[in-house]
Design a protein around this motif. Structure first.
Motif, PDB file in Angstrom:
ATOM      1  N   MET A   5      25.921  56.083  71.783  1.00 19.20           N
ATOM      2  CA  MET A   5      26.476  57.428  71.800  1.00 19.20           C
ATOM      3  C   MET A   5      25.517  58.428  71.165  1.00 19.20           C
ATOM      4  N   LEU A   6      24.843  58.004  70.097  1.00 23.17           N
ATOM      5  CA  LEU A   6      23.892  58.914  69.446  1.00 23.17           C
ATOM      6  C   LEU A   6      22.693  59.207  70.333  1.00 23.17           C
ATOM      7  N   GLN A   7      22.319  58.258  71.189  1.00 17.47           N
ATOM      8  CA  GLN A   7      21.222  58.515  72.121  1.00 17.47           C
ATOM      9  C   GLN A   7      21.586  59.635  73.100  1.00 17.47           C
ATOM     10  N   LEU A   8      22.870  59.730  73.454  1.00 20.20           N
ATOM     11  CA  LEU A   8      23.300  60.767  74.394  1.00 20.20           C
ATOM     12  C   LEU A   8      23.285  62.161  73.771  1.00 20.20           C
ATOM     13  N   ILE A   9      23.475  62.228  72.459  1.00 20.70           N
ATOM     14  CA  ILE A   9      23.600  63.545  71.815  1.00 20.70           C
ATOM     15  C   ILE A   9      22.446  63.828  70.866  1.00 20.70           C
ATOM     16  N   GLN A  10      21.316  63.150  71.051  1.00 19.59           N
ATOM     17  CA  GLN A  10      20.192  63.353  70.129  1.00 19.59           C
ATOM     18  C   GLN A  10      19.735  64.803  70.031  1.00 19.59           C
ATOM     19  N   PRO A  11      19.691  65.589  71.123  1.00 20.05           N
ATOM     20  CA  PRO A  11      19.229  66.979  70.975  1.00 20.05           C
ATOM     21  C   PRO A  11      20.184  67.870  70.183  1.00 20.05           C
ATOM     22  N   TYR A  12      21.399  67.404  69.954  1.00 18.33           N
ATOM     23  CA  TYR A  12      22.409  68.252  69.315  1.00 18.33           C
ATOM     24  C   TYR A  12      22.702  67.855  67.877  1.00 18.33           C
ATOM     25  N   VAL A  13      22.197  66.720  67.428  1.00 24.08           N
ATOM     26  CA  VAL A  13      22.509  66.243  66.076  1.00 24.08           C
ATOM     27  C   VAL A  13      21.241  65.717  65.413  1.00 24.08           C
ATOM     28  N   THR A  14      21.340  65.544  64.108  1.00 24.35           N
ATOM     29  CA  THR A  14      20.344  64.790  63.361  1.00 24.35           C
ATOM     30  C   THR A  14      21.097  63.768  62.518  1.00 24.35           C
ATOM     31  N   TYR A  15      20.511  62.615  62.301  1.00 23.74           N
ATOM     32  CA  TYR A  15      21.222  61.554  61.595  1.00 23.74           C
ATOM     33  C   TYR A  15      20.228  60.655  60.877  1.00 23.74           C
ATOM     34  N   GLY A  16      20.766  59.860  59.964  1.00 23.45           N
ATOM     35  CA  GLY A  16      19.943  58.926  59.207  1.00 23.45           C
ATOM     36  C   GLY A  16      20.815  58.104  58.278  1.00 23.45           C
ATOM     37  N   GLU A  17      20.152  57.334  57.424  1.00 22.09           N
ATOM     38  CA  GLU A  17      20.861  56.433  56.512  1.00 22.09           C
ATOM     39  C   GLU A  17      21.069  57.137  55.173  1.00 22.09           C
ATOM     40  N   PRO A  18      22.313  57.422  54.785  1.00 18.98           N
ATOM     41  CA  PRO A  18      22.544  58.094  53.493  1.00 18.98           C
ATOM     42  C   PRO A  18      22.505  57.095  52.346  1.00 18.98           C
ATOM     43  N   ASN A  19      22.029  57.553  51.197  1.00 20.74           N
ATOM     44  CA  ASN A  19      22.066  56.700  50.006  1.00 20.74           C
ATOM     45  C   ASN A  19      23.355  56.959  49.229  1.00 20.74           C
ATOM     46  N   LEU A  20      23.542  56.194  48.168  1.00 22.52           N
ATOM     47  CA  LEU A  20      24.786  56.290  47.392  1.00 22.52           C
ATOM     48  C   LEU A  20      24.939  57.673  46.770  1.00 22.52           C
ATOM     49  N   LYS A  21      23.851  58.258  46.312  1.00 23.47           N
ATOM     50  CA  LYS A  21      23.907  59.574  45.683  1.00 23.47           C
ATOM     51  C   LYS A  21      24.419  60.628  46.672  1.00 23.47           C
ATOM     52  N   THR A  22      23.911  60.578  47.905  1.00 22.49           N
ATOM     53  CA  THR A  22      24.353  61.539  48.920  1.00 22.49           C
ATOM     54  C   THR A  22      25.830  61.355  49.253  1.00 22.49           C
ATOM     55  N   ILE A  23      26.265  60.103  49.413  1.00 25.02           N
ATOM     56  CA  ILE A  23      27.674  59.830  49.730  1.00 25.02           C
ATOM     57  C   ILE A  23      28.580  60.330  48.614  1.00 25.02           C
ATOM     58  N   ARG A  24      28.198  60.037  47.387  1.00 21.45           N
ATOM     59  CA  ARG A  24      29.022  60.447  46.246  1.00 21.45           C
ATOM     60  C   ARG A  24      29.127  61.975  46.149  1.00 21.45           C
ATOM     61  N   GLU A  25      27.988  62.663  46.283  1.00 27.45           N
ATOM     62  CA  GLU A  25      27.999  64.120  46.158  1.00 27.45           C
ATOM     63  C   GLU A  25      28.769  64.774  47.300  1.00 27.45           C
ATOM     64  N   LEU A  26      28.638  64.231  48.502  1.00 28.85           N
ATOM     65  CA  LEU A  26      29.378  64.795  49.634  1.00 28.85           C
ATOM     66  C   LEU A  26      30.886  64.687  49.420  1.00 28.85           C
ATOM     67  N   ILE A  27      31.350  63.513  49.028  1.00 30.26           N
ATOM     68  CA  ILE A  27      32.787  63.297  48.902  1.00 30.26           C
ATOM     69  C   ILE A  27      33.352  64.066  47.714  1.00 30.26           C
ATOM     70  N   TYR A  28      32.622  64.102  46.606  1.00 24.93           N
ATOM     71  CA  TYR A  28      33.137  64.816  45.438  1.00 24.93           C
ATOM     72  C   TYR A  28      33.127  66.329  45.647  1.00 24.93           C
ATOM     73  N   LYS A  29      32.089  66.858  46.288  1.00 22.84           N
ATOM     74  CA  LYS A  29      31.973  68.304  46.418  1.00 22.84           C
ATOM     75  C   LYS A  29      32.625  68.843  47.695  1.00 22.84           C
ATOM     76  N   ARG A  30      32.438  68.137  48.806  1.00 20.17           N
ATOM     77  CA  ARG A  30      32.932  68.636  50.102  1.00 20.17           C
ATOM     78  C   ARG A  30      34.055  67.787  50.672  1.00 20.17           C
ATOM     79  N   GLY A  31      34.612  66.890  49.877  1.00 20.08           N
ATOM     80  CA  GLY A  31      35.599  65.952  50.403  1.00 20.08           C
ATOM     81  C   GLY A  31      36.972  66.568  50.614  1.00 20.08           C
TER      82      GLY A  31
END
Length: 252
Positions: free
Chosen positions: A135-161
């Motif tokens: 599915m990501l191959q179909l929408i590559q021009p419209y998104v960016t993606y990668g492997e998040p680390n624990l720090k990114t996951i924690r900050e996203l959920i605490y701040k923007r969750g």
């Protein structure tokens, strides 16, 4: 000799209270006693729950530290043997939409809807498997993606969750909101939710569905000049692997 004056007003001990008033006082006393007991039991339950959350957080922290030490040990062992350490393929991806709604073909548009990426700068966690990678191959021009680390996951959920509670977008300001929706899956606090997402646990589907898509800001410093080119072509679209963390920290 002066005569002693006798008052005709009865004293408080001589007045008989009505039966209804006595019953009311008895009922009120019983209610006060029950309220005091309930308050004490609630306080005791809160203390026990808080201690349980602290124990869970400590066990997760030890788990994360053990994984980090294991990775360092494997890297040193490979280097000592004159070889290279290749980490396992990522199990979790963070997908960020970078393009609007104009001039999108029907199939990529449908994939973006399935991934809940309805607006520009929306971000979601995705389990990395054959279906999602296709599915990501179909929408590559419209998104960016990668492997998040624990720090990114924690900050996203605490701040923007935000959680999906009764089909509404509710800020996760209290562990009780998480427990209310995910207690059947043994997720009762913020650290449980972060652990389930970061490790892609058995209840990842329910935990990820509970999280509302993150609404991020434009990155600090802006996008690259050719935003819709691939990341390796000096653009922003496509797979950027671990560099997704730098981008999200600039957008969070």
């Amino acid at each position: 000799m002066a005569q002693k004056l006798v008052s005709s007003v009865p004293t408080a001990q001589q007045v008989l209270l009505p039966e209804t008033l006595l019953k009311k006082q008895k009922i009120m006393a019983q209610a006060d006693a029950k309220a005091t007991e309930a308050k004490a039991a609630l306080r005791k339950a809160r203390i026990a729950k808080r201690r349980d959350i602290v124990r869970r957080s400590a066990s997760y922290r030890r788990e994360y530290e053990a994984l980090a030490r294991q990775r360092v040990s494997l890297q040193r062992q490979a280097k000592a043997n004159g070889s290279y350490y290749i980490p396992a393929q990522p199990k979790l991806l963070l997908v960020v939409r970078i393009r609007g709604i104009n001039n999108i073909a029907p199939k990529p548009r449908k994939v973006l809807q399935l991934l809940r990426l309805l607006q520009i700068n929306n971000a979601v966690f995705v389990r990395a498997n054959k279906a999602t990678l296709s599915m990501l191959q179909l929408i590559q021009p419209y998104v960016t993606y990668g492997e998040p680390n624990l720090k990114t996951i924690r900050e996203l959920i605490y701040k923007r969750g935000y959680g999906k509670i009764n089909k509404q977008r509710i800020a996760l300001h209290d562990n009780a909101l998480i427990e209310q929706s995910l207690k059947d899956h043994n997720i009762v606090c913020m650290e449980d939710l972060i652990h389930e997402i970061a490790t892609v646990g058995p209840n990842f589907k329910q935990a990820n569905a509970f999280l509302w898509p993150f609404k991020l800001s434009n990155p600090t410093g802006g996008w690259r000049t050719r935003k819709f080119n691939h990341y390796i072509e000096n653009g922003d679209a496509g797979n950027r692997e671990e560099f997704i963390n730098t981008l999200v920290q600039a957008m969070n």
